[in-house]
Design an enzyme around this catalytic site. Sequence first.
Site, short mmCIF file in Angstrom:
data_model
loop_
_atom_site.label_atom_id
_atom_site.label_comp_id
_atom_site.label_asym_id
_atom_site.label_seq_id
_atom_site.Cartn_x
_atom_site.Cartn_y
_atom_site.Cartn_z
N LYS A 160 -12.07 31.84 7.52
CA LYS A 160 -10.84 31.03 7.44
C LYS A 160 -11.05 29.87 6.47
O LYS A 160 -11.83 28.96 6.75
CB LYS A 160 -10.47 30.46 8.81
CG LYS A 160 -9.13 29.73 8.73
CD LYS A 160 -8.94 28.74 9.84
CE LYS A 160 -8.93 27.29 9.43
NZ LYS A 160 -8.14 26.89 8.28
N GLY B 96 -4.63 29.76 7.16
CA GLY B 96 -3.74 29.22 8.19
C GLY B 96 -4.22 27.87 8.67
O GLY B 96 -5.15 27.30 8.09
N GLY C 264 -5.82 25.08 11.31
CA GLY C 264 -7.02 25.07 12.16
C GLY C 264 -6.73 25.36 13.61
O GLY C 264 -7.35 26.23 14.23
N GLU D 241 -4.36 26.83 14.93
CA GLU D 241 -3.73 28.13 15.19
C GLU D 241 -4.72 29.26 14.87
O GLU D 241 -5.34 29.83 15.78
CB GLU D 241 -2.47 28.26 14.34
CG GLU D 241 -1.40 27.24 14.73
CD GLU D 241 -0.19 27.24 13.83
OE1 GLU D 241 0.69 26.40 14.06
OE2 GLU D 241 -0.11 28.05 12.87
N GLY E 258 -7.63 29.13 13.30
CA GLY E 258 -9.04 28.78 13.55
C GLY E 258 -9.38 28.98 15.01
O GLY E 258 -10.40 29.56 15.36
N GLU F 187 -22.37 22.95 10.33
CA GLU F 187 -22.70 22.01 9.25
C GLU F 187 -21.62 20.94 9.31
O GLU F 187 -20.46 21.21 9.02
CB GLU F 187 -22.66 22.71 7.88
CG GLU F 187 -23.63 23.86 7.72
CD GLU F 187 -25.07 23.43 7.57
OE1 GLU F 187 -25.33 22.23 7.40
OE2 GLU F 187 -25.94 24.31 7.64
N CYS G 218 -20.12 15.78 2.33
CA CYS G 218 -20.87 15.50 3.55
C CYS G 218 -22.22 14.86 3.23
O CYS G 218 -22.77 14.12 4.01
CB CYS G 218 -21.07 16.79 4.33
SG CYS G 218 -21.76 18.11 3.31
N GLU H 142 -17.84 7.95 8.74
CA GLU H 142 -17.72 8.75 7.53
C GLU H 142 -16.33 8.52 6.93
O GLU H 142 -15.32 8.89 7.53
CB GLU H 142 -17.92 10.23 7.88
CG GLU H 142 -18.01 11.10 6.65
CD GLU H 142 -18.20 12.57 6.99
OE1 GLU H 142 -17.55 13.05 7.92
OE2 GLU H 142 -19.00 13.22 6.30
P1 NAD Z 1 -12.11 19.51 9.67
O1 NAD Z 1 -13.13 19.59 10.72
O2 NAD Z 1 -10.87 18.78 9.95
O3 NAD Z 1 -11.66 20.97 9.22
C1 NAD Z 1 -12.60 21.95 8.85
C2 NAD Z 1 -12.03 23.33 9.13
O4 NAD Z 1 -11.81 23.47 10.52
C3 NAD Z 1 -10.68 23.59 8.47
O5 NAD Z 1 -10.66 24.91 7.99
C4 NAD Z 1 -9.70 23.44 9.60
O6 NAD Z 1 -8.52 24.19 9.43
C5 NAD Z 1 -10.51 23.98 10.77
N1 NAD Z 1 -10.06 23.55 12.09
C6 NAD Z 1 -9.40 22.43 12.42
N2 NAD Z 1 -9.15 22.41 13.75
C7 NAD Z 1 -9.67 23.54 14.27
C8 NAD Z 1 -9.75 24.10 15.58
N3 NAD Z 1 -9.22 23.48 16.63
N4 NAD Z 1 -10.38 25.28 15.75
C9 NAD Z 1 -10.94 25.92 14.70
N5 NAD Z 1 -10.87 25.45 13.43
C10 NAD Z 1 -10.26 24.27 13.21
O7 NAD Z 1 -12.88 18.91 8.42
P2 NAD Z 1 -12.27 18.53 7.01
O8 NAD Z 1 -11.53 17.25 7.15
O9 NAD Z 1 -11.57 19.69 6.43
O10 NAD Z 1 -13.63 18.32 6.17
C11 NAD Z 1 -14.29 17.14 6.17
C12 NAD Z 1 -15.48 17.19 7.10
O11 NAD Z 1 -16.32 18.29 6.81
C13 NAD Z 1 -16.35 15.98 6.91
O12 NAD Z 1 -16.76 15.48 8.15
C14 NAD Z 1 -17.54 16.51 6.14
O13 NAD Z 1 -18.69 15.75 6.26
C15 NAD Z 1 -17.67 17.88 6.69
N6 NAD Z 1 -18.43 18.75 5.76
C16 NAD Z 1 -19.71 19.10 6.10
C17 NAD Z 1 -20.47 19.88 5.25
C18 NAD Z 1 -21.87 20.26 5.61
O14 NAD Z 1 -22.36 21.22 5.05
N7 NAD Z 1 -22.52 19.57 6.52
C19 NAD Z 1 -19.92 20.33 4.05
C20 NAD Z 1 -18.62 19.96 3.74
C21 NAD Z 1 -17.88 19.17 4.62
#
Ligand code: NAD
Length: 496
Positions: free
Chosen positions: A181, A211, A213, A215, A217, A255, A292, A391
């Site tokens: 996803k 789609g 998250g 929904e 996700g 991650e 990140c 962050e």
């Molecule tokens: P996020 O956690 O809001 O979203 C990440 C993904 O999760 C998206 O695809 C989103 O649609 C999905 N999602 C949201 N709610 C969900 C749920 N209830 N169930 C399943 N999936 C769901 O993060 P973001 O704002 O998109 O990205 C930023 C964050 O990602 C920062 O904290 C960053 O540090 C982290 N990040 C970490 C790494 C790493 O490798 N450690 C790399 C890139 C980004």
Amino acid sequence: MTEVSAARKSLSKVYGAFIDNEFQPVSGSTFPAVAAASGEHLADIARCGSSEIDAAVASAKAAFAMWKTRVPEERAECLNKLADAIEREAPRLTTIDTLDIGRGLWETGIDHAIAMQQYRYFAAAALTHEGFGRPIPNGYMLAKREPYGVCGQIIPWNVPAIMTAFKIAPAVAAGNTVVLKPDENASLSTLELGRLIAEIFPPGVINIVPGLGEEVGAALTAHPDVTKLAFTGSSEVGRIVSQAGANRLVPVSLELGGKSPNIVFPDVDPADIDAIVDNVTFASMYCNGQSCLAGTRLFLHDAIYDDFMQRLTASMKRIRVADPTSQGPLLGCLVSETQGRRVQSYIDIGKKDALLITGGNRVEVAGCDAGWFFEPTVFETTNDTRIAQEEIFGPVLSVIRWSDYEKMIHDANNVRYGLASGIYTTNLKAAWETADRLQAGNVWINNYFNLAAGSPFGGFKESGIGSEFCHETLNMYTHLKAITVQTQMNPPWFSQ
Ligand code: NAD
């Protein structure tokens, strides 16, 4: 036609889920892909839900029966072909990402170069991913590595090409199949990858279901036929995904976020200071701080503080804030209004709690009316403020002055995250001791962002569980099965 308009034109009007090597027709609702800088409507994307997840998981499950029997050489060949196809398409995919997420072309180009490297690395790694064995009385024990099955993978928006490669490459190299996803802010290049995948992989090995998250996700993480979960994103959603895995007792790799310390010692070679300043600037501003790994807490020693800060301020001021589709190193815009407002609110907090050194303003860029552009922003602060602890995911650096080594190490570790860290020193003993004591999955000495392929990449503490980017990752996508063989039966226990 320019590369930008050609890439723009190459997009479909509407994207359905990519299942069984085909884009599915869209019958339900959609969400728009909007160019982060210009606000232009780029495409509509299916807002998938549990029915698409059911179909994708069924396809991946059927393909798994075949894919797990393919020898590593065949899997490797597909991964290498995918890397070659990305290389051919890189200018177009790079431009699509730049339009979609607002990062400069020079950066999204680097993303695709790293992505190709990942597919090639895991093609090679697949060939040497072996089990082990040892003799037992009258026989032999063989421990073989078996793929889990269908992997449910969820990625964020900041570096879509890299995130897609980090997830797909090790999973399929190890013999799993995938339902991925992408993030709702950055689905286009991943969906476009579907076209390349369809020409190379058997149907069902890699499925992409876009789609929202909560929904799609959530439907993916709850699906009973998904036997391994892998997530990259915020620590908050990581917890939700982890709970979904716990409910079904399936393994979860995570991650997550970071707030990484970058430490400058007083003994650095004066001839290197400009290079270190440049590296510190890059560490905090690359990806507009939406990384990140970003080195967002600079621990700068008192003895060189004033001179270093002068040069750092000049370095930050030199950064060009510009239309992301223009060439060369630049700071583009943040991915969305939501992200823009979040960063603005942290800058406002910083202005109250800390000393603003440079930046701190939103910037207007001609032709990019929708974009949330900010000046590179530097605050002088202490480790206990919100801007130093949370962050921000924007172009904001917190600088913390240090003179007491023990206190500096304590502060560097005194944060919920533990992803990356940097050390600049000419003192080998100090470098080694500090590297040893930092609670972080990555320690880079004398060069931040030193991401060598094969070097484990993963977080300590709330930054995650598991390591990507390295040979060990293949273990995360397999479980061990021990098979023993005896050539003679043991003497009987009960029937003598
Ligand atoms: P996020 O956690 O809001 O979203 C990440 C993904 O999760 C998206 O695809 C989103 O649609 C999905 N999602 C949201 N709610 C969900 C749920 N209830 N169930 C399943 N999936 C769901 O993060 P973001 O704002 O998109 O990205 C930023 C964050 O990602 C920062 O904290 C960053 O540090 C982290 N990040 C970490 C790494 C790493 O490798 N450690 C790399 C890139 C980004």
